[in-house]
Design a protein around this motif. Structure first.
Motif, PDB file in Angstrom:
ATOM      1  N   GLY A  98       1.336  -1.484   0.264  1.00  0.00           N
ATOM      2  CA  GLY A  98      -0.275  -0.098  -0.173  1.00  0.00           C
ATOM      3  C   GLY A  98       0.950   1.488  -0.118  1.00  0.00           C
ATOM      4  N   GLU A  99       1.786   1.042   0.654  1.00  0.00           N
ATOM      5  CA  GLU A  99       3.289   2.333  -0.115  1.00  0.00           C
ATOM      6  C   GLU A  99       4.175   2.120  -0.774  1.00  0.00           C
ATOM      7  OE1 GLU A  99       4.685   2.989   3.858  1.00  0.00           O
ATOM      8  OE2 GLU A  99       2.906   2.962   4.787  1.00  0.00           O
ATOM      9  N   LEU A 100       3.651   1.508  -2.045  1.00  0.00           N
ATOM     10  CA  LEU A 100       4.580   1.589  -2.888  1.00  0.00           C
ATOM     11  C   LEU A 100       5.230   2.769  -3.143  1.00  0.00           C
ATOM     12  CD1 LEU A 100       5.700   0.019  -5.181  1.00  0.00           C
ATOM     13  CD2 LEU A 100       4.063   0.516  -7.043  1.00  0.00           C
ATOM     14  N   SER A 101       6.519   2.619  -3.408  1.00  0.00           N
ATOM     15  CA  SER A 101       7.831   3.462  -4.021  1.00  0.00           C
ATOM     16  C   SER A 101       8.256   3.465  -5.273  1.00  0.00           C
ATOM     17  CB  SER A 101       8.531   4.489  -2.868  1.00  0.00           C
ATOM     18  OG  SER A 101       9.785   5.147  -3.379  1.00  0.00           O
ATOM     19  N   VAL A 102       8.995   4.642  -6.544  1.00  0.00           N
ATOM     20  CA  VAL A 102       9.470   3.457  -7.480  1.00  0.00           C
ATOM     21  C   VAL A 102      10.205   4.620  -7.665  1.00  0.00           C
ATOM     22  CG1 VAL A 102       9.122   2.766  -9.501  1.00  0.00           C
ATOM     23  CG2 VAL A 102       7.814   2.288  -8.071  1.00  0.00           C
ATOM     24  N   ARG A 103      11.841   4.483  -7.586  1.00  0.00           N
ATOM     25  CA  ARG A 103      13.175   4.740  -7.647  1.00  0.00           C
ATOM     26  C   ARG A 103      13.028   5.523  -9.656  1.00  0.00           C
ATOM     27  NH1 ARG A 103      16.334   2.147  -5.702  1.00  0.00           N
ATOM     28  NH2 ARG A 103      17.500   1.336  -7.528  1.00  0.00           N
ATOM     29  N   THR A 104      13.075   6.905  -9.703  1.00  0.00           N
ATOM     30  CA  THR A 104      12.893   7.166 -11.253  1.00  0.00           C
ATOM     31  C   THR A 104      13.484   8.662 -11.249  1.00  0.00           C
ATOM     32  OG1 THR A 104      11.982   7.995 -12.696  1.00  0.00           O
ATOM     33  CG2 THR A 104      10.967   8.577 -10.348  1.00  0.00           C
ATOM     34  N   ALA A 105      14.269   8.627 -12.348  1.00  0.00           N
ATOM     35  CA  ALA A 105      15.723   9.776 -12.507  1.00  0.00           C
ATOM     36  C   ALA A 105      15.477  10.654 -13.756  1.00  0.00           C
ATOM     37  CB  ALA A 105      16.406   9.038 -12.493  1.00  0.00           C
ATOM     38  N   LEU A 106      13.414  10.073 -13.808  1.00  0.00           N
ATOM     39  CA  LEU A 106      12.576  11.265 -14.927  1.00  0.00           C
ATOM     40  C   LEU A 106      12.405  11.821 -14.659  1.00  0.00           C
ATOM     41  CD1 LEU A 106      11.559   8.111 -16.417  1.00  0.00           C
ATOM     42  CD2 LEU A 106      13.031   9.203 -17.489  1.00  0.00           C
ATOM     43  N   THR A 107      10.944  12.858 -14.006  1.00  0.00           N
ATOM     44  CA  THR A 107      10.250  13.569 -12.959  1.00  0.00           C
ATOM     45  C   THR A 107      10.467  13.656 -11.810  1.00  0.00           C
ATOM     46  OG1 THR A 107       8.989  13.479 -15.054  1.00  0.00           O
ATOM     47  CG2 THR A 107       8.211  14.598 -13.278  1.00  0.00           C
ATOM     48  N   ALA A 108      10.312  14.743 -11.223  1.00  0.00           N
ATOM     49  CA  ALA A 108      10.514  14.823 -10.000  1.00  0.00           C
ATOM     50  C   ALA A 108       9.254  16.473 -10.095  1.00  0.00           C
ATOM     51  CB  ALA A 108      11.676  15.574  -9.597  1.00  0.00           C
ATOM     52  N   ILE A 109       8.484  16.342  -9.178  1.00  0.00           N
ATOM     53  CA  ILE A 109       7.212  17.222  -8.952  1.00  0.00           C
ATOM     54  C   ILE A 109       7.811  17.805  -6.901  1.00  0.00           C
ATOM     55  CG2 ILE A 109       5.153  18.179  -8.497  1.00  0.00           C
ATOM     56  CD1 ILE A 109       4.782  15.859 -10.295  1.00  0.00           C
ATOM     57  N   GLU A 110       8.160  19.237  -7.103  1.00  0.00           N
ATOM     58  CA  GLU A 110       7.876  19.980  -5.703  1.00  0.00           C
ATOM     59  C   GLU A 110       7.688  21.186  -5.836  1.00  0.00           C
ATOM     60  OE1 GLU A 110      12.518  19.834  -5.546  1.00  0.00           O
ATOM     61  OE2 GLU A 110      12.563  17.791  -5.019  1.00  0.00           O
ATOM     62  N   SER A 111       7.361  21.111  -4.711  1.00  0.00           N
ATOM     63  CA  SER A 111       6.818  23.529  -4.750  1.00  0.00           C
ATOM     64  C   SER A 111       6.256  23.691  -5.525  1.00  0.00           C
ATOM     65  CB  SER A 111       7.896  23.937  -3.907  1.00  0.00           C
ATOM     66  OG  SER A 111       8.811  23.402  -3.046  1.00  0.00           O
ATOM     67  N   ASP A 112       5.181  23.137  -6.378  1.00  0.00           N
ATOM     68  CA  ASP A 112       3.904  23.590  -7.268  1.00  0.00           C
ATOM     69  C   ASP A 112       4.883  23.400  -8.377  1.00  0.00           C
ATOM     70  OD1 ASP A 112       1.466  23.393  -5.927  1.00  0.00           O
ATOM     71  OD2 ASP A 112       1.848  25.329  -5.334  1.00  0.00           O
TER      72      ASP A 112
END
Length: 419
Positions: A77-91
């Protein structure tokens, strides 16, 4: 000098070093995957004096192994996938560390896709559909009923193109990228044309897609907005469709099958249909001459307003902000843009702080340019195919079948008598 003697020289210079095989065993991956980690910046390697062997810092390899084990131990239920593609931070959101809005504003869709795939920008990049793939996809799509939706057509086109490509099972990076550069224009080319032949375009994907979305002849500004929309929508973290792609890629499905998985998830009403609903809402506001009665009817029916709110942003979706700014310079977009702003103003009165998202901005574009309600879905699916390919490429470098959760059985306790 062999790899082991190279390691001995490195250790003499200070610091414990591992051979490629030792690093692979510690990480639980194939030696080829170790070099994939190097290419993605997750490991550094050192060549010996004659270039016959590579060694790796043991502490760096062990740290990466610990991160991999932590990822594998994440609770259900807490799946986390490491990725170097897209980061979303501070809108804001970023493609490989670069502001995605700035990237999409400076480069065309094909160039942004190349950046996401390879980390380099290829100026003037063009995607070309091979005749045999395009012919197969067009035949399959032509056999569908006239009322088929855009996602139906795209799914069929992907399946038909896959059958024609004998190299689809080659999951090397070079082969997957070659397939991607052929598949995306094949998807566009397989869609029925809405415009006369003389408007087909100049080879740019946005121009090719335009003739499938509207019979209006494009002016350069309108075409630039469509290209911007495609570039902005290339990727956006792990949306449901992207996760479906990674699950398929984890099972080593070929890239066509992985894209099919993404299209299947996209067709769900909670993911891909929002643009269609926002288009219809704007059309109704324009028809009735005001947003207030339309918003009132949505609320009375207990429906949420399409095109507003996003779980990843507290303020306005940056993709919407960028598209609205470009639509300002499009004279034909003025009525739809005004309608969208009026809906936003009315909706703001409830105090919940819902802001416009990219679906509303796409609806302004599709309404202004004489496109059908489902055009936004088509733009989204074509654009996101590039991101799905990027995520499939990442997943091919990971441990196979790692996205295999364990079911938590809640039924009657076995054994039970035969019914």
């Amino acid at each position: 000098m062999n790899e082991h003697s190279a390691r001995a020289d490195d250790q003499a210079a200070g610091g414990r070093r591992l051979t490629t095989q030792e690093a692979a065993e510690l990480l639980g991956v194939k030696p080829a995957t170790v070099y994939a980690y190097v290419s993605r910046g997750q490991l550094t390697s050192r060549r010996d004096a004659v270039g016959r062997g590579s060694t790796f810092d043991a502490h760096e390899v062990e740290a990466l192994a610990r991160r991999s084990r932590r990822e594998a131990a994440v609770p259900a239920g807490e799946l986390s996938v490491r990725t170097a593609l897209t980061a979303i931070e501070s809108d804001r959101y970023y493609f490989r560390g670069v502001d995605a809005v700035e990237l999409a504003t400076a480069f065309r869709y094909e160039e942004v896709a190349e950046w996401l795939w390879t980390g380099t920008v290829q100026r003037g990049a063009r995607f070309t559909a091979p005749p045999e793939l395009l012919a197969a996809a067009r035949r399959a799509v032509a056999a569908l009923a006239d009322h088929s939706g855009p996602i139906d057509r795209l799914r069929v086109a992907v399946a038909a193109a896959a059958v024609v490509d004998p190299l689809r099972f080659d999951l090397s990076e070079q082969a997957v990228l070659a397939s991607a550069r052929c598949l995306i224009p094949t998807l566009v080319g397989a869609l029925p044309e809405a415009a006369p032949a003389q408007w087909r375009g100049d080879g740019r994907l946005a121009r090719q897609l335009w003739s499938r979305l509207t019979a209006q002849e494009p002016d350069p500004d309108a075409l630039a907005v469509l290209d911007l929309a495609l570039a902005l929508l290339v990727d956006h973290d792990l949306a449901a469709s992207t996760l479906a792609v990674r699950v398929a890629a984890s099972a080593r499905a070929h890239p066509y099958a992985a894209v099919s998985a993404g299209l299947g998830a996209l067709e769900g009403p909670l993911h891909g249909a929002a643009g269609r609903l926002a288009h219809r809402m704007l059309a109704e506001v324009l028809e009735r001459g005001g947003a207030a009665p339309v918003v009132a009817e949505y609320l009375r029916a207990g429906r949420r307003l399409p095109g507003f709110g996003h779980r990843l942003y507290k303020r306005e979706d940056p993709r919407a902000t960028a598209l609205f700014a470009r639509l300002e310079g499009l004279p034909q977009a003025a009525p739809a843009l005004a309608a969208a702003r009026e809906v936003a103003a009315v909706a703001a009165r409830d105090g919940r702080g819902l802001h416009a998202n990219v679906d509303l901005a796409l609806a302004v574009l599709t309404t202004a340019c004489g496109m059908r309600a489902e055009a936004g879905e088509t733009v989204f699916a074509v654009a996101r195919t590039a991101g799905w390919i990027a995520h499939a490429l990442e997943e091919y470098q990971e441990r196979p079948l790692r996205m295999r959760p364990t079911g938590h059985y809640t039924g009657p306790r076995p054994p039970r008598p035969l019914p």
